[in-house]
Write a protein that holds these residues in place. Structure first.
Motif, PDB file in Angstrom:
ATOM      1  N   VAL A  61      -0.180   8.841 -12.544  1.00  0.00           N
ATOM      2  CA  VAL A  61      -0.035   8.447 -13.836  1.00  0.00           C
ATOM      3  C   VAL A  61      -0.609   9.590 -14.736  1.00  0.00           C
ATOM      4  O   VAL A  61       0.126   9.755 -15.868  1.00  0.00           O
ATOM      5  N   THR A  62      -1.529  10.250 -14.478  1.00  0.00           N
ATOM      6  CA  THR A  62      -2.310  11.233 -15.323  1.00  0.00           C
ATOM      7  C   THR A  62      -1.273  12.372 -15.530  1.00  0.00           C
ATOM      8  O   THR A  62      -1.081  12.972 -16.468  1.00  0.00           O
ATOM      9  N   ILE A  63      -0.611  12.776 -14.398  1.00  0.00           N
ATOM     10  CA  ILE A  63       0.123  13.913 -14.289  1.00  0.00           C
ATOM     11  C   ILE A  63       1.357  13.490 -15.142  1.00  0.00           C
ATOM     12  O   ILE A  63       1.827  14.353 -15.583  1.00  0.00           O
ATOM     13  N   ILE A  64       1.917  12.312 -15.047  1.00  0.00           N
ATOM     14  CA  ILE A  64       3.162  12.045 -15.932  1.00  0.00           C
ATOM     15  C   ILE A  64       2.743  12.402 -17.294  1.00  0.00           C
ATOM     16  O   ILE A  64       3.242  12.865 -18.305  1.00  0.00           O
ATOM     17  N   PHE A  84       2.430   5.207  -6.732  1.00  0.00           N
ATOM     18  CA  PHE A  84       3.197   5.173  -8.068  1.00  0.00           C
ATOM     19  C   PHE A  84       2.293   4.518  -9.071  1.00  0.00           C
ATOM     20  O   PHE A  84       2.137   4.902 -10.218  1.00  0.00           O
ATOM     21  N   ALA A  85       1.336   4.034  -8.593  1.00  0.00           N
ATOM     22  CA  ALA A  85       0.133   3.342  -9.625  1.00  0.00           C
ATOM     23  C   ALA A  85      -0.920   4.202  -9.607  1.00  0.00           C
ATOM     24  O   ALA A  85      -1.928   3.886 -10.239  1.00  0.00           O
ATOM     25  N   SER A  86      -1.190   5.315  -8.612  1.00  0.00           N
ATOM     26  CA  SER A  86      -2.228   5.874  -8.562  1.00  0.00           C
ATOM     27  C   SER A  86      -2.836   6.605  -9.866  1.00  0.00           C
ATOM     28  O   SER A  86      -1.879   6.888 -10.669  1.00  0.00           O
ATOM     29  N   LEU A 114       1.261  10.209  -1.030  1.00  0.00           N
ATOM     30  CA  LEU A 114      -0.367   9.539  -0.572  1.00  0.00           C
ATOM     31  C   LEU A 114      -0.553   8.667   0.166  1.00  0.00           C
ATOM     32  O   LEU A 114      -1.349   8.475   0.862  1.00  0.00           O
ATOM     33  N   PRO A 115       0.489   8.073   0.719  1.00  0.00           N
ATOM     34  CA  PRO A 115       0.236   6.993   1.758  1.00  0.00           C
ATOM     35  C   PRO A 115      -0.245   7.451   3.114  1.00  0.00           C
ATOM     36  O   PRO A 115      -0.573   6.883   3.870  1.00  0.00           O
ATOM     37  N   LEU A 116       0.436   8.680   3.143  1.00  0.00           N
ATOM     38  CA  LEU A 116       0.290   9.562   4.554  1.00  0.00           C
ATOM     39  C   LEU A 116      -1.416   9.752   4.651  1.00  0.00           C
ATOM     40  O   LEU A 116      -1.749   9.620   5.795  1.00  0.00           O
ATOM     41  N   GLU A 151       0.741  -1.242  -0.095  1.00  0.00           N
ATOM     42  CA  GLU A 151      -0.180   0.003   0.127  1.00  0.00           C
ATOM     43  C   GLU A 151       0.776   1.337   0.081  1.00  0.00           C
ATOM     44  O   GLU A 151       0.499   2.319  -0.530  1.00  0.00           O
ATOM     45  N   ALA A 152       2.113   1.175   0.579  1.00  0.00           N
ATOM     46  CA  ALA A 152       2.842   2.278   0.524  1.00  0.00           C
ATOM     47  C   ALA A 152       3.515   2.728  -0.588  1.00  0.00           C
ATOM     48  O   ALA A 152       3.411   3.816  -1.032  1.00  0.00           O
TER      49      ALA A 152
END
Length: 612
Positions: free
Chosen positions: A64-67, A58-60, A479-481, A53-54
């Motif tokens: 990916v959209t921002i990249i 990177f796969a959210s 994001l994990p925060l 989950e941490a």
């Protein structure tokens, strides 16, 4: 108040450490975010965040959209469309300050709504500076409004900023609904109109003129006491030595830089010349008065006391002067000037460094560069082209800059690439497919990237270089925060405290409170981190007081996109910090009232368009 568990205290401790690191920048923000990610996974028994989950950030879909959007923006930028907008701006304004400011705010705001606002500002800075010079205006009067307009323009569409995309992701997770492409466009348009009106009136009066127009580079950086001419006479030890050898000796012995060699009307740029020093040569050197005095005490060397060495002399021959800003994701950050290799690899000499209100002119080789530093460089046109394409430095002004004449055809000043129809068509298709709900925004954006590469609009190398990977790692790291805050009940703890405000404030007041708190947080740390921390709390608070969670999510999103009050709050603010010669307090002076104004506008706008 909700109970404080051990896990909650652990997460709060991590947040406190992260905030300190974000503010002090002891380590880069993206590295801080990754450290938080690692800590959350290592402390899983208390944080509730497993290793898998941490790293899910990177796969959210947001990441990916921002990249993909970075790459799509690069494709549009390479067409020359943004430069053409600049030419149109020059035609419309014709040297009038009010028209120039109006065109700057309007053009930048609209452009930032459909492509990434960072490249828009990067292209507009040198153009705006040149136009200000031609109109006899201080560039400082225009550059800060340029940054603010780009930030407000980012609220026009879902793809306007990375925080919008992240908020949509969080909205889907917390509320079961993503944000549509143009769902908050009416509110964004209201923000741009009201904010633009402020910049054209009150903001115009508050924005300082830190730099005078048409200023010589050597005057701007106050270099007159650091530049001298030295004549080489009979018996001088440097006669017969190569320029490289002489420069190395001077730098090591007296902290003196050899800039140029003048001989019989010819001028040679020292770092790139293979000439040897001869009797009668005149050396243009940079150093303190004491070091140059010591230098000319040697036999055969005589200090020439004539007019000051100015910009006109430093650009003779193959040399040129440029002003360049160290970008936040630059590979030069945390390196000394000597370690950058600018002089050895690019035949470029750093003449001065402006950092905030301070100008550094001595012992420059030992200065550790920081993001936002403005460098005055003596270099060559070829090196400038490399610096522009490399992306470590943003060249904001060069001595040869001349704004386009209103009489010149736009095609000659800013020619468009043959790939322009492809780039605009692909971007339009991505927006249309996402807006109509044919495919999710992440799939539409990735499809657009494929189309950009297949059509040759961008190369694969350009695509990878276009991505600001520090932003990507920052986003994936924090994001994990948000997950940990929800798992441990940390968001509920903070929400229970803020719910108390509803006893003395109406729902609109609580909504405005969240806007102000997020804006303050975003001005100190990154907008991305602010959204991750505040949206779960805002949604929880809304549920507790019987308000609409989506309305509170929008308040946080808009507040994070408008970190006006500090130069470190948003990347475009940092980009104009040096070129405008601003002080830290200028951002609070101009951005503070704008922030308060928009707090009211956004709060009332959300109530009108969406309800609370």
């Amino acid at each position: 108040m909700a109970a404080l568990s051990v896990g909650t205290l652990v997460v709060f401790g991590l947040i406190a450490v992260a905030l300190v690191l974000f503010v002090t920048e002891t380590v880069p923000p993206d590295i801080t975010a990754i450290a938080v990610l690692v800590a959350l996974a290592v402390l899983q028994p208390w944080t509730g965040v497993r290793a898998t989950e941490a790293i899910q950030g990177f796969a959210s879909t947001a990441t990916v959209t921002i990249i993909a959007m970075y790459i799509l923006s690069e494709g549009v930028q390479q067409t020359g469309v943004v430069e053409r907008l600049g030419v149109v701006l020059a035609r419309v304004t014709r040297g009038d300050e009010r028209r120039l400011l109006t065109a700057t705010v309007g053009t930048t705001g609209v452009a930032a709504g459909i492509i990434n606002n960072t490249p828009v500002v990067a292209v507009f800075i040198p153009m705006i500076t040149g136009l200000a010079d031609r109109a006899g205006l201080s560039p400082s009067k225009l550059l800060l409004p340029l940054s603010y307009a780009a930030m407000m323009g980012g609220t026009l569409t879902l793809i306007g900023t990375s925080t919008n995309l992240l908020a949509s992701d969080l909205s889907r997770e917390l509320l079961g609904r993503p944000i549509g492409m143009f769902e908050f466009t009416p509110l964004g348009l209201l923000v741009l109109i009201v904010g633009g009106a402020y910049l054209l009136t009150v903001g115009r009066w508050l924005t300082p003129a830190r730099l005078p127009p048409h200023q010589d580079f050597t005057d701007e950086f106050d270099l007159d006491r650091y530049l001298s001419r030295v004549r080489v006479g009979e018996g001088a030890a440097v006669v017969g030595q190569s320029i490289d050898a002489v420069e190395t000796t001077l730098a090591s012995d007296d902290d003196v830089d050899l800039l140029q060699l003048k001989r019989n009307g010819e001028t040679y740029l020292a770092p790139s010349s293979d000439q040897t020093v001869a009797v009668g040569d005149v050396l243009i050197v940079r150093g303190t008065l004491q070091s140059i005095t010591r230098l000319t005490e040697a036999p055969g060397l005589r200090l020439l006391h004539r007019d000051d060495v100015g910009e006109e002399e430093l650009v003779e021959g193959p040399g040129t002067l440029v002003e360049a800003v160290v970008l936040p994701d630059s590979g030069l950050v945390d390196k000394t000037v000597a370690a950058t290799g600018l002089e050895g690899a690019l035949h470029t000499t750093v003449l001065a460094i402006r950092r905030g209100e301070t100008v550094l002119r001595e012992s420059l080789d030992d200065v550790v560069l920081d993001s936002g530093d403005t460098l005055l460089l003596q270099t060559t046109d070829e090196a400038v082209d490399y610096l522009v394409s490399d992306g470590d430095l943003l060249v904001t002004h060069r001595s040869a800059d001349d704004p386009p004449s209103p009489e010149e055809p736009a095609e000659a000043v800013a020619p468009l690439s043959p790939k322009t129809p492809w780039a605009l068509g692909i971007l339009g298709s991505v927006i249309a497919l996402a807006a109509l709900g044919v495919v999710p925004i992440v799939i539409a954006a990735l499809g657009g990237v494929v189309a950009m590469v297949v059509t040759g609009t961008v190369t694969t190398a350009d695509a990878y270089e276009a991505v600001s990977w520090n932003v990507v790692f920052l986003l994936a790291g924090v994001l994990p925060l948000g997950v940990a805050m929800q798992r441990t009940g940390g968001d509920a703890v903070i929400a229970s405290v803020l719910v108390g405000s509803a006893d003395v404030l109406p729902v609109l007041g609580v909504l405005a409170l969240f806007y102000v708190l997020t804006a303050l947080l975003a001005s100190i740390i990154t907008p991305v981190a602010s959204v991750v921390l505040m949206i779960p709390i805002a949604v929880d608070t809304a549920a507790r007081i019987g308000a609409d969670g989506f309305a509170f999510l929008l308040a946080v999103t808009f507040a994070a996109s408008g970190a006006f009050m500090t130069p470190i709050g948003y990347q475009t603010n940092l980009m104009v910090y040096g070129p405008g010669n601003y002080r830290f307090s200028d951002y609070l002076r101009v951005g503070g009232p704008l922030q308060l104004l928009l707090a009211g506008v956004v709060t009332l706008g959300i109530a009108f368009f969406f309800g609370v």
